[in-house]
Design a protein around this motif. Structure first.
Motif, PDB file in Angstrom:
ATOM      1  N   LEU A  10       8.627  48.047  18.152  1.00 11.63           N
ATOM      2  CA  LEU A  10       9.707  47.085  17.934  1.00 11.63           C
ATOM      3  C   LEU A  10      10.867  47.684  17.140  1.00 11.63           C
ATOM      4  CD1 LEU A  10       7.618  43.881  17.160  1.00 11.63           C
ATOM      5  CD2 LEU A  10       8.778  44.472  19.298  1.00 11.63           C
ATOM      6  N   ARG A  76      13.032  45.049  18.975  1.00  6.36           N
ATOM      7  CA  ARG A  76      12.884  43.685  18.435  1.00  6.36           C
ATOM      8  C   ARG A  76      14.145  42.863  18.692  1.00  6.36           C
ATOM      9  NH1 ARG A  76      11.126  44.629  13.537  1.00  6.36           N
ATOM     10  NH2 ARG A  76       9.028  43.881  13.861  1.00  6.36           N
ATOM     11  N   ILE A  79      14.458  41.920  22.358  1.00  7.17           N
ATOM     12  CA  ILE A  79      13.520  40.837  22.679  1.00  7.17           C
ATOM     13  C   ILE A  79      14.057  39.500  22.174  1.00  7.17           C
ATOM     14  CG2 ILE A  79      11.244  39.900  22.085  1.00  7.17           C
ATOM     15  CD1 ILE A  79      10.169  42.800  22.361  1.00  7.17           C
ATOM     16  N   GLU A  80      14.587  39.493  20.956  1.00  4.44           N
ATOM     17  CA  GLU A  80      15.136  38.239  20.387  1.00  4.44           C
ATOM     18  C   GLU A  80      16.304  37.731  21.229  1.00  4.44           C
ATOM     19  OE1 GLU A  80      16.027  39.329  16.336  1.00  4.44           O
ATOM     20  OE2 GLU A  80      13.904  39.286  15.759  1.00  4.44           O
ATOM     21  N   ALA A  83      15.292  35.806  24.487  1.00  4.03           N
ATOM     22  CA  ALA A  83      14.500  34.573  24.395  1.00  4.03           C
ATOM     23  C   ALA A  83      15.042  33.486  25.321  1.00  4.03           C
ATOM     24  CB  ALA A  83      14.449  34.082  22.951  1.00  4.03           C
ATOM     25  N   ASN A  88      12.012  31.310  26.622  1.00  2.55           N
ATOM     26  CA  ASN A  88      10.894  31.396  25.681  1.00  2.55           C
ATOM     27  C   ASN A  88       9.535  31.328  26.379  1.00  2.55           C
ATOM     28  OD1 ASN A  88      12.211  31.681  23.029  1.00  2.55           O
ATOM     29  ND2 ASN A  88      13.153  29.741  23.618  1.00  2.55           N
ATOM     30  N   TYR A  92       6.588  36.736  27.067  1.00  2.00           N
ATOM     31  CA  TYR A  92       7.707  37.533  27.581  1.00  2.00           C
ATOM     32  C   TYR A  92       7.949  38.769  26.713  1.00  2.00           C
ATOM     33  CZ  TYR A  92      11.373  36.491  24.167  1.00  2.00           C
ATOM     34  OH  TYR A  92      12.126  36.442  23.028  1.00  2.00           O
ATOM     35  N   GLU A  93       7.620  38.674  25.420  1.00  2.00           N
ATOM     36  CA  GLU A  93       7.847  39.808  24.511  1.00  2.00           C
ATOM     37  C   GLU A  93       7.073  41.039  24.979  1.00  2.00           C
ATOM     38  OE1 GLU A  93       6.640  36.803  23.545  1.00  2.00           O
ATOM     39  OE2 GLU A  93       7.828  36.038  21.872  1.00  2.00           O
ATOM     40  N   SER A  94       5.807  40.843  25.349  1.00  2.00           N
ATOM     41  CA  SER A  94       5.005  41.994  25.787  1.00  2.00           C
ATOM     42  C   SER A  94       5.487  42.501  27.149  1.00  2.00           C
ATOM     43  CB  SER A  94       3.515  41.662  25.808  1.00  2.00           C
ATOM     44  OG  SER A  94       3.258  40.598  26.682  1.00  2.00           O
ATOM     45  N   VAL A  96       8.645  42.556  28.118  1.00  2.00           N
ATOM     46  CA  VAL A  96       9.837  43.369  27.828  1.00  2.00           C
ATOM     47  C   VAL A  96       9.407  44.711  27.247  1.00  2.00           C
ATOM     48  CG1 VAL A  96      11.930  43.540  26.417  1.00  2.00           C
ATOM     49  CG2 VAL A  96      11.356  41.378  27.546  1.00  2.00           C
ATOM     50  N   SER A  97       8.444  44.708  26.327  1.00  2.00           N
ATOM     51  CA  SER A  97       7.960  45.958  25.725  1.00  2.00           C
ATOM     52  C   SER A  97       7.366  46.880  26.783  1.00  2.00           C
ATOM     53  CB  SER A  97       6.905  45.666  24.657  1.00  2.00           C
ATOM     54  OG  SER A  97       7.486  44.935  23.601  1.00  2.00           O
TER      55      SER A  97
END
Length: 116
Positions: A10, A76, A79-80, A83, A88, A92-94, A96-97
């Protein structure tokens, strides 16, 4: 011997690779990059009439991620900012990672560790 410092994904900063060009096609982006690393290979190994470049069309989410890669934002922050784009959506965060990790493996981006 010092223990290897753990790197938090992140905190790294994605930077676009220099050999990649991006063009907007409607709502999405198409990435172009040389078929071969060295110019002499381009000259001798690309058949006549075939493009010297490969093209990858990003879908909607990939385009949204690509547009936020500016060499300043860390993962990070990207990702923010996404959102709302992902509404949301759970997990979705994982996604994007994982996408950024794959883009690094494909050498579309470099992940730079910020100097503190």
């Amino acid at each position: 011997m010092a223990a290897k410092e753990k790197i938090n994904l992140l905190e790294v900063i994605p930077c676009r690779s220099e050999h990649i060009t991006a063009e907007r096609e409607g709502e999405t982006i198409v990435l172009s990059f040389p078929r071969f690393k060295y110019p002499w290979m381009q000259r001798f190994l690309v058949p006549k009439g075939m493009s010297k470049e490969l093209h990858v069309k990003l879908e909607e989410h990939g385009t949204a991620v690509w547009e936020l890669i500016d060499g300043k934002r860390n993962v990070r922050e990207i990702i923010e900012k996404l959102a709302d784009h992902f509404q949301n959506e759970e997990g979705y965060e994982s996604r994007v990672s994982a996408y950024l990790s794959q883009m690094q493996k494909d050498e579309f981006i470099k992940l730079v560790i910020p100097v503190v």
